[in-house]
Design an enzyme around this catalytic site. Structure first.
Site, PDB file in Angstrom:
ATOM      1  N   ARG A  86      -4.282  -0.519  54.575  1.00 17.86           N
ATOM      2  CA  ARG A  86      -2.816  -1.011  55.344  1.00 17.86           C
ATOM      3  C   ARG A  86      -1.975  -0.765  53.981  1.00 17.86           C
ATOM      4  O   ARG A  86      -0.892  -1.346  53.386  1.00 17.86           O
ATOM      5  CB  ARG A  86      -2.847  -1.434  56.242  1.00 17.86           C
ATOM      6  CG  ARG A  86      -3.388  -1.090  57.635  1.00 17.86           C
ATOM      7  CD  ARG A  86      -3.080  -2.178  58.398  1.00 17.86           C
ATOM      8  NE  ARG A  86      -3.979  -3.415  58.089  1.00 17.86           N
ATOM      9  CZ  ARG A  86      -4.607  -4.558  58.902  1.00 17.86           C
ATOM     10  NH1 ARG A  86      -3.915  -4.402  60.170  1.00 17.86           N
ATOM     11  NH2 ARG A  86      -5.340  -5.010  58.769  1.00 17.86           N
ATOM     12  N   CYS A 106      16.110   6.301  43.930  1.00 18.71           N
ATOM     13  CA  CYS A 106      16.691   6.053  44.736  1.00 18.71           C
ATOM     14  C   CYS A 106      15.221   6.349  45.992  1.00 18.71           C
ATOM     15  O   CYS A 106      15.348   5.758  47.220  1.00 18.71           O
ATOM     16  CB  CYS A 106      17.437   7.620  44.688  1.00 18.71           C
ATOM     17  SG  CYS A 106      18.830   7.566  43.998  1.00 18.71           S
ATOM     18  N   ASN A 139      13.913  15.582  47.538  1.00 18.38           N
ATOM     19  CA  ASN A 139      12.488  14.726  48.178  1.00 18.38           C
ATOM     20  C   ASN A 139      12.160  15.311  49.220  1.00 18.38           C
ATOM     21  O   ASN A 139      10.943  15.162  48.788  1.00 18.38           O
ATOM     22  CB  ASN A 139      13.833  13.987  48.046  1.00 18.38           C
ATOM     23  CG  ASN A 139      14.126  13.073  47.379  1.00 18.38           C
ATOM     24  OD1 ASN A 139      16.041  12.385  47.686  1.00 18.38           O
ATOM     25  ND2 ASN A 139      13.963  12.974  46.639  1.00 18.38           N
ATOM     26  N   HIS A 169      23.793  10.963  53.246  1.00 21.28           N
ATOM     27  CA  HIS A 169      25.597  11.101  53.089  1.00 21.28           C
ATOM     28  C   HIS A 169      25.309  12.134  53.117  1.00 21.28           C
ATOM     29  O   HIS A 169      24.590  13.124  52.490  1.00 21.28           O
ATOM     30  CB  HIS A 169      26.085  10.019  52.659  1.00 21.28           C
ATOM     31  CG  HIS A 169      25.821  10.051  50.675  1.00 21.28           C
ATOM     32  ND1 HIS A 169      24.296   9.394  50.436  1.00 21.28           N
ATOM     33  CD2 HIS A 169      25.437  10.881  50.039  1.00 21.28           C
ATOM     34  CE1 HIS A 169      24.089   9.027  49.895  1.00 21.28           C
ATOM     35  NE2 HIS A 169      24.504   9.895  48.569  1.00 21.28           N
ATOM     36  N   TYR A 171      27.743  14.773  50.229  1.00 26.12           N
ATOM     37  CA  TYR A 171      29.814  14.664  49.542  1.00 26.12           C
ATOM     38  C   TYR A 171      29.973  15.842  49.378  1.00 26.12           C
ATOM     39  O   TYR A 171      30.249  16.025  50.583  1.00 26.12           O
ATOM     40  CB  TYR A 171      29.221  14.940  48.001  1.00 26.12           C
ATOM     41  CG  TYR A 171      28.080  13.372  47.410  1.00 26.12           C
ATOM     42  CD1 TYR A 171      28.656  11.617  47.317  1.00 26.12           C
ATOM     43  CD2 TYR A 171      27.350  13.596  47.120  1.00 26.12           C
ATOM     44  CE1 TYR A 171      28.257  11.298  46.540  1.00 26.12           C
ATOM     45  CE2 TYR A 171      26.018  12.921  46.272  1.00 26.12           C
ATOM     46  CZ  TYR A 171      26.736  11.034  46.430  1.00 26.12           C
ATOM     47  OH  TYR A 171      24.972  10.706  46.109  1.00 26.12           O
TER      48      TYR A 171
END
Length: 218
Positions: A86, A106, A139, A169, A171
Site C-alpha cells: 500500500r 498542481c 491530466n 475551476h 477561468y
C-alpha cells in the site's frame, strides 16, 4: 511529450520542446521565475528548476548532489517484488524545494493499487488546483498513458484512473469555449497502441514513436 520528459527527470524547457510539447514555454519565461534567485546566475537558458519529473527521479535527501531517491525506479521495483504493498506512491510535493520550481506541482502525487485477483493495475492521483476545461483533460490523458506504460512493463492490465481534485475551476476567459464544448456530441474514443514495450523496457527510455492513438478525431 511532457510525460516522457517527466519520466526522464529532465528540467529544461528545451527538452519538452524537442518532443513537441510547448506547455512549459510560458513558465520558462515568466517574470516571477526569471527573477527567482534559484534561476538567476544560471548559464542554462530554459531551466525550469526542481519540477515534477525531477522530484520523481531525483528527490534529494541530503546536501545538494550527494544523496537522492529515484522514486520511479523504486516504485517499479516494489511493484515487481511486493505488488500488494500500500506504499506504491510517488510524490512531487517537496516543501523544501517549492521555491526552486518554475511552477509548484498542481497534480502533486500518484499511487498504484494492484488487484491480485484480476491482475489489474489502478492509478489514483491527487491534484490541488484544477483548470477543468484545459488542464484536467490533459491530466487525465497523461495519467492514463502513464498507467498503460507502467502496467505493460510490469505485466499487468490497465484498470481505472481516478483523480482526487481540489479547487476545481473554470477561468472566466474559458466560459464561451466551455459552452461550445458542452453543445457538442462526444465522438468515439480513440484506442491506445504501444509498440516494442515489454518487461525489459525501461520507462525512461520510451520514445514518442512507440505510442500511437488510433482513430483520434479531436
Amino acid at each position: 511529450g511532457e510525460l516522457l520528459i517527466f519520466l526522464q527527470g529532465l528540467d529544461n524547457v528545451k527538452d519538452f520542446q524537442a518532443l513537441g510539447c510547448n506547455v512549459w514555454d510560458a513558465n520558462a519565461q515568466a517574470d516571477y521565475w526569471l527573477k527567482n534567485p534559484h534561476y538567476l546566475g544560471r548559464e542554462e537558458e530554459g531551466y525550469l528548476g526542481r519540477i515534477y519529473g525531477v522530484q520523481w527521479r531525483d528527490w534529494r535527501t541530503g546536501p545538494e548532489f550527494y544523496a537522492y531517491v529515484d522514486q520511479l525506479e523504486n516504485l517499479i521495483s516494489e511493484i515487481r517484488t511486493n505488488p500488494t504493498s500500500r506504499r506504491l506512491l510517488v510524490t512531487a510535493w517537496n516543501p523544501a524545494e517549492l521555491h526552486q520550481m518554475a511552477l509548484p506541482p498542481c497534480h502533486y502525487s500518484w499511487q498504484v493499487i494492484i488487484e491480485q485477483e484480476t491482475g489489474k493495475m489502478h492509478l489514483f492521483w491527487n491534484q490541488r488546483s484544477c483548470d477543468v476545461f484545459l488542464g484536467v483533460p490533459f491530466n487525465i490523458a497523461s495519467y492514463a498513458l502513464l498507467l498503460s506504460l507502467l502496467a505493460r512493463i510490469t505485466g499487468y492490465t490497465p484498470g481505472t484512473v481516478t483523480g482526487f481534485l481540489a479547487d476545481v475551476h473554470i477561468y472566466e476567459n474559458h466560459l464561451e469555449q466551455v459552452q461550445e464544448q458542452l453543445s457538442r456530441q462526444p465522438g468515439t474514443l480513440p484506442s491506445l497502441e504501444l509498440f516494442s514495450i515489454d518487461s525489459s523496457t525501461q520507462l525512461w527510455y520510451i520514445e514518442p514513436d512507440q505510442i500511437k492513438l488510433n482513430n483520434y478525431t479531436p
